[in-house]
Design a protein around this motif. Structure first.
Motif, PDB file in Angstrom:
ATOM      1  N   GLY A 379       0.692  -1.346  -0.373  1.00 47.85           N
ATOM      2  CA  GLY A 379      -0.130  -0.056   0.330  1.00 47.85           C
ATOM      3  C   GLY A 379       0.773   1.338  -0.040  1.00 47.85           C
ATOM      4  N   ALA A 380       1.974   1.234   0.799  1.00 47.95           N
ATOM      5  CA  ALA A 380       2.820   2.803   0.749  1.00 47.95           C
ATOM      6  C   ALA A 380       3.669   2.984  -0.278  1.00 47.95           C
ATOM      7  N   VAL A 381       3.392   1.923  -1.285  1.00 48.66           N
ATOM      8  CA  VAL A 381       4.534   1.678  -2.174  1.00 48.66           C
ATOM      9  C   VAL A 381       2.891   2.177  -3.936  1.00 48.66           C
ATOM     10  N   ALA A 382       2.197   1.757  -3.492  1.00 46.48           N
ATOM     11  CA  ALA A 382       1.126   2.796  -4.419  1.00 46.48           C
ATOM     12  C   ALA A 382       1.026   3.923  -3.915  1.00 46.48           C
ATOM     13  N   ALA A 383       1.060   4.184  -3.280  1.00 43.55           N
ATOM     14  CA  ALA A 383       0.789   5.480  -2.574  1.00 43.55           C
ATOM     15  C   ALA A 383       2.449   6.139  -3.073  1.00 43.55           C
ATOM     16  N   ALA A 384       3.098   5.895  -3.115  1.00 42.61           N
ATOM     17  CA  ALA A 384       4.476   6.317  -4.027  1.00 42.61           C
ATOM     18  C   ALA A 384       4.267   6.228  -5.320  1.00 42.61           C
ATOM     19  N   LEU A 385       3.393   5.714  -5.935  1.00 43.43           N
ATOM     20  CA  LEU A 385       3.015   6.105  -7.614  1.00 43.43           C
ATOM     21  C   LEU A 385       2.656   6.669  -7.275  1.00 43.43           C
TER      22      LEU A 385
END
Length: 598
Positions: A379-385
């Motif tokens: 979820g943190a990676v999705a937010a970073a994208l």
């Protein structure tokens, strides 16, 4: 020759002898693009370090504010037993760590339902940092901090990012990540080992030393399997699914994937020999299991919002970016949309894997989300994208939209959409988390532990209700006798004559009952039925909420104390034996368990 002419001649000679830019090696000069790349990489490393420092501050500031809940205490005590006996023994010579009247141990008194790595880590942590709440949690937190690093590095390799610090910063302020990482359980190690493996897998295709990277990937996989088979299965499926990407269509990836498959087969035989029951659960292909898995998939989609693992509302922020890109026909739209689809695909595969390998039995209304915690870094990676997508907007709004997105995401639960459930409200759990650190409240575990230390002698028999609360106090009172925890008909009894007689329910007349979540009058009536009228009296009632509500799950956690107006209803009850009972317990053990297990 004049002075001016000499200087001109010198400048011409210098220009003629200087090498062309194309002839200058990388050690001699850098193109503007390389200089920019170096700058981004340097800044990213600094910001990752800063993010880890912030996370460490938030984690270590609260590491000892609350005592263990039952699963943490189980891990800590098993860690001590592991070092003492060199095996996953639930018996320490005095007490038996048991869940329910049948013990939940094998015939050798060992706990084999979960791989032993978490017990080893807990034991080593206590040896290094002391046998205490902080000591048992310390090594788990230190390992968990590396989740920030490995998640950012995987983000860098998987999506070819030069600016790869955002996942670390987002995780540092994600409350669900902080709560799970601050546990003496397999949670922080699961996230760290899982994303270490994903990073080494993504690094392999372009690695300068593929053999070393391959070995590190295999080591990470072995650590995941030794930590908990659930995450090994889910990460294995995610890696297999990643083969749809062209970047993994190479000889190195094929070889490593083949080694993974072979390792899985070998690991399956190890699990089979270590715990047949665990093997059956992991490879259950029955229709009932598929039905349960289906429930956990749909329940996981709902509860990953309530437990604040993944914020589906953040996709709303992609709309203006998509509008600008569509209007300007920017190629970055195509890349950004593709990356978001990839991460959503990985989330779906991870969700399927965790749901399939989850050991949670059917019938529960809420999904046990601790088996899905790898979704938090995803979820943190999705937010970073999405943050990066917003940074490509028009120059005037670029910094404000990206910053605004992160502030809303990290400071409230708005984007998690949990407020759509009427049981929950819009609030900042980050504020709640920090407030709990600054102003901690006494928990039921602490209150009961203090009462035992002040009023109950170690050789007096103690029985606690619900049954699982015995485990918590076994850690804080290792010399206290806990009695009546298992039935004489448990499968391990005949093989172990060394067990204390008063350990068995049928032989026991406890000196104290410490009881939570029960009506005082009703429980007194139960004791009179079991042992005869007048055998016990209500000696005390602690005005504290009986339940240990310091679990890591946000919906089940109390960040603030719950007021108990009447300790006889919702508090902790202390019943003391006042006379010799007329008889031993009259109710069968398994029937009695229904009254006291939860």
């Amino acid at each position: 020759m004049t002075k001016k002419k000499k200087e001109q001649k010198k400048m011409v000679a210098t220009a003629q002898t200087a090498p062309a830019l194309s002839q200058v090696g990388p050690a001699q000069a850098q193109t503007p693009a390389k200089m920019a790349s170096s700058k981004f990489s340097l800044n990213s490393w600094h910001l990752i370090g800063l993010s880890m420092a912030i996370a460490a501050l938030l984690l270590f500031s609260g590491i000892g504010k609350h005592r263990f809940w039952d699963d943490e205490a189980n891990t800590a005590v098993m860690g001590q037993n592991m070092l003492a006996t060199k095996s996953a023994s639930a018996w320490n010579g005095l007490n038996l760590l048991s869940y329910g009247m049948r013990g939940s141990v094998d015939t050798n008194l060992k706990k084999t339902s979960i791989p032993p790595l978490q017990y080893i880590i807990a034991g080593i942590s206590q040896e290094i940092f002391g046998r205490s709440t902080i000591g048992a949690r310390m090594l788990f937190v230190l390992i968990g901090l590396f989740t920030l690093l490995f998640t950012s590095l995987w983000y860098k390799e998987e999506f070819s990012k030069e600016r790869f610090w955002p996942p670390a910063l987002i995780l540092a302020f994600t409350v669900s990540f902080l709560l799970y990482t601050r546990q003496a359980r397999y949670y922080p190690t699961a996230m760290a080992f899982s994303f270490a493996m994903l990073y080494f897998w993504a690094k392999l295709p372009k690695a300068k030393h593929p053999f070393v990277i391959g070995l590190l990937a295999l080591l990470s996989g072995a650590l995941i399997a030794a930590n908990n088979y659930i995450f090994a299965g889910a990460i294995g499926l995610t890696i297999a699914a990643s083969m749809v990407r062209k970047r993994y269509h190479n000889k190195r990836s094929y070889i490593l994937l083949g080694v993974f498959v072979l390792s899985t087969i070998i690991a399956s035989f190890i699990v089979y020999n270590y715990s047949y029951g665990t093997f059956i659960k992991a490879f259950d292909f029955s229709s009932a299991h598929f039905s349960r898995s289906q429930n956990w998939i749909f329940g996981g989609l709902r509860d990953m919002c309530l437990f604040e693992f993944v914020a589906p509302g953040m996709l709303i922020f992609t709309l203006p970016a998509l509008f600008w890109y569509f209007k300007s026909k920017d190629q970055r739209l195509k890349e950004g949309a593709k990356e978001l689809l990839i991460i959503v695909f990985y989330m779906a595969v991870m969700l399927l894997g965790c749901a399939f390998f989850s050991p949670q039995p059917g019938g529960a209304r809420t999904v046990d989300m601790r088996y899905f915690i790898d979704l938090i870094p995803l979820g943190a990676v999705a937010a970073a994208l999405i943050f990066e997508l917003l940074s490509f907007g028009p120059p005037k709004t670029r910094p404000y939209l990206g910053l605004g997105f992160l502030v809303i995401l990290l400071s409230s639960n708005v984007l998690y959409l949990s407020f759509l459930d009427k049981r929950y409200e819009v609030r900042s759990h980050l504020y709640d988390y920090i407030h709990e650190i600054v102003a901690p409240y006494p928990s039921s575990t602490a209150a009961v532990s203090d009462y035992i230390a002040a009023n109950i002698k170690p050789d007096e028999c103690l029985f606690m209700v619900p049954l699982y609360t015995n485990i918590t106090q076994m850690f804080y009172h290792p010399k206290q006798k806990f009695c009546g925890l298992v039935t004489k008909t448990a499968p391990f009894v005949k093989k172990h004559p060394e067990l204390r007689d008063d350990l068995f329910y049928e032989n026991t007349i406890p000196d104290y009952f410490i009881v939570g979540n029960r009506n005082a009058q009703n429980f007194k009536a139960l004791l009179d039925y079991l042992y005869g009228p007048g055998s016990y009296k209500l000696a005390d009632a602690l005005p504290i909420y009986w339940k240990e509500a310091t679990r890591p799950e946000i919906p089940w956690r109390l960040f603030y104390p719950r007021t108990i107006n009447n300790p006889l209803n919702g508090g902790v009850l202390i019943f003391k034996r006042t006379a010799n009972p007329a008889h031993l317990p009259t109710m069968p053990a398994m029937e009695f368990e229904r009254y006291v297990k939860f």
